[in-house]
Design an enzyme around this catalytic site. Structure first.
Site, short mmCIF file in Angstrom:
data_model
loop_
_atom_site.label_atom_id
_atom_site.label_comp_id
_atom_site.label_asym_id
_atom_site.label_seq_id
_atom_site.Cartn_x
_atom_site.Cartn_y
_atom_site.Cartn_z
N HIS A 65 37.43 9.90 12.91
CA HIS A 65 38.17 11.02 14.32
C HIS A 65 38.88 12.30 14.07
CE1 HIS A 65 35.97 9.38 17.78
NE2 HIS A 65 34.84 9.34 17.03
N GLU A 67 41.77 12.43 14.58
CA GLU A 67 43.41 12.24 15.29
C GLU A 67 43.39 10.59 14.23
OE1 GLU A 67 41.61 12.67 19.71
OE2 GLU A 67 40.64 12.35 17.52
N CYS A 90 39.65 9.47 22.25
CA CYS A 90 38.46 8.40 23.15
C CYS A 90 39.15 7.51 23.31
CB CYS A 90 37.64 8.38 21.49
SG CYS A 90 37.85 8.02 20.53
N CYS A 100 40.44 6.00 20.13
CA CYS A 100 41.52 6.89 19.34
C CYS A 100 42.65 6.94 20.15
CB CYS A 100 40.80 8.37 19.36
SG CYS A 100 40.56 8.41 17.71
N THR A 212 7.76 36.88 13.33
CA THR A 212 9.15 36.72 12.09
C THR A 212 8.48 36.53 10.98
OG1 THR A 212 10.74 37.30 13.60
CG2 THR A 212 11.09 36.67 11.53
N LEU A 220 15.98 31.89 5.13
CA LEU A 220 16.52 31.24 6.51
C LEU A 220 17.78 30.08 5.86
CD1 LEU A 220 14.87 30.60 9.47
CD2 LEU A 220 15.74 32.37 9.28
N SER A 275 12.73 36.06 24.76
CA SER A 275 12.26 34.82 25.70
C SER A 275 12.64 33.94 25.96
CB SER A 275 11.45 33.54 24.36
OG SER A 275 11.64 33.51 23.30
#
Length: 335
Positions: A65, A67, A90, A100, A212, A220, A275
């Site tokens: 994490h 921290e 956390c 943490c 498309t 992409l 949509s």
């Protein structure tokens, strides 16, 4: 609450230095997105005597994490320092490591400044409470609007059961996304397209409509040097089938079942965009507008279910606007 502690639920007019360091932590948090999934992308700083001695952000896969990373960099110097974190530390221990909150207490941190509370039921105020019980001063809610925006994907999954959705449109001044014959490459210039690729890096998945996919065969991918391997998952809105490497989404409502997707980007075309808007599932608009007029071209949107003009007002607020070469980028969030 022990004497001298700041109230954990009020920003209490944060100091200018607190705002400065929290903004720096938020900038770090950007590096975590989206590879920290399924964990939130958090940024953290350890500051002592006006000097940053530790920096961290959530690693790919969620551990360590932010921290823990910042405290590891600061080492023993963290004793008596301030720790800035964009999300409440956390409170739960897991097989992957201690909480943490416990790590902060063990490090001897004197004060913790929090951007926003964690809605995870395993924490949700308990991290702050644990720090206060250990005699650590806590100030919560510093730059909270920006902190929640930074963590919008995480909060959306936790609180609404679906990813945060950005709808991207690249249009002419008169709102067209293509010529009448479908020609659309390129409406916007190099700078705007590069910015689009940077946005792709920040999303877990990209979705286009079936039309498309059939007409443009979009890849992409991310075409930015050094970031080519950060291309997100490819999805298509269709009731039919899709090529290998694509995931089919039959309805906008189906995004609630996506796994490991906190941030979803809808890139087009007009039917898919409409949509998602009609379903009320767009959280952010990202519009690139080129200084060209097409006239008689393909509009950027189909029917979104609007019955009264008055209903169109008050739905969106602009959060960013900048020039990208000759084009203009505007970002809006749903109010």
């Amino acid at each position: 609450m022990p004497p001298g502690h700041l109230h954990p639920n009020r920003p209490d007019s944060p100091l200018p230095s607190d705002i400065k360091y929290m903004r720096a932590a938020l900038a770090l948090a950007n590096r975590a997105r989206p590879l920290s999934r399924p964990n939130p992308g958090v940024g953290a700083l350890v500051v002592k005597d006006g000097r940053i001695i530790g920096r961290g952000y959530t690693a790919a896969g969620g551990r360590p994490h932010a921290e823990a990373a910042a405290l590891a960099q600061a080492g023993d110097a963290a004793h008596g320092a301030d720790l800035y974190t964009t999300l409440e530390p956390c409170a739960h221990q897991s097989e992957r490591g201690p909480s943490c909150s416990d790590t902060i207490i063990t490090a001897g941190i004197a004060r913790v400044i929090v951007g926003t509370k964690d809605s995870d039921p395993r924490t949700n105020g308990r991290g702050i409470e644990k720090l206060c019980d250990a005699g650590i001063a806590v100030q919560a809610g510093v730059c909270e609007t920006d902190a929640r925006r930074s963590l919008a994907g995480f909060f959306s999954v936790r609180e609404r059961g679906r990813p945060h959705v950005t709808l991207k449109l690249a249009t002419s001044l008169d709102g067209c996304i293509a010529m009448a014959d479908g020609t659309s490459q390129w409406i916007t210039g190099d700078a705007a397209r590069a910015h689009t690729h940077l946005e792709r890096v920040r999303h877990d998945a990209i979705l286009v409509g079936g039309g498309t996919l059939r007409s443009d065969s979009p890849r992409l991918g991310v075409r930015l040097s050094g970031l080519e391997d950060r291309s997100p998952q490819r999805m298509v809105l269709t009731r039919g089938t899709a090529p290998e490497g694509w995931q089919v989404i039959q309805s906008p409502d189906d995004i609630g079942g996506l796994q490991d997707v906190q941030w979803l980007m809808v890139e087009g075309g007009a039917g898919a965009a409409a949509s998602f808007l009609k379903a009320g599932l767009v959280d952010r608009l990202l519009i690139y507008r080129a200084p060209v007029l097409i006239g008689g071209g393909k509009p950027c949107l189909g029917d979104i279910g609007l019955e009264e003009l008055a209903d169109a007002h008050g739905q969106w607020q602009r959060t960013d606007m900048r020039a990208l070469g000759d084009d203009v980028m505007e970002s809006y969030e749903r109010k």
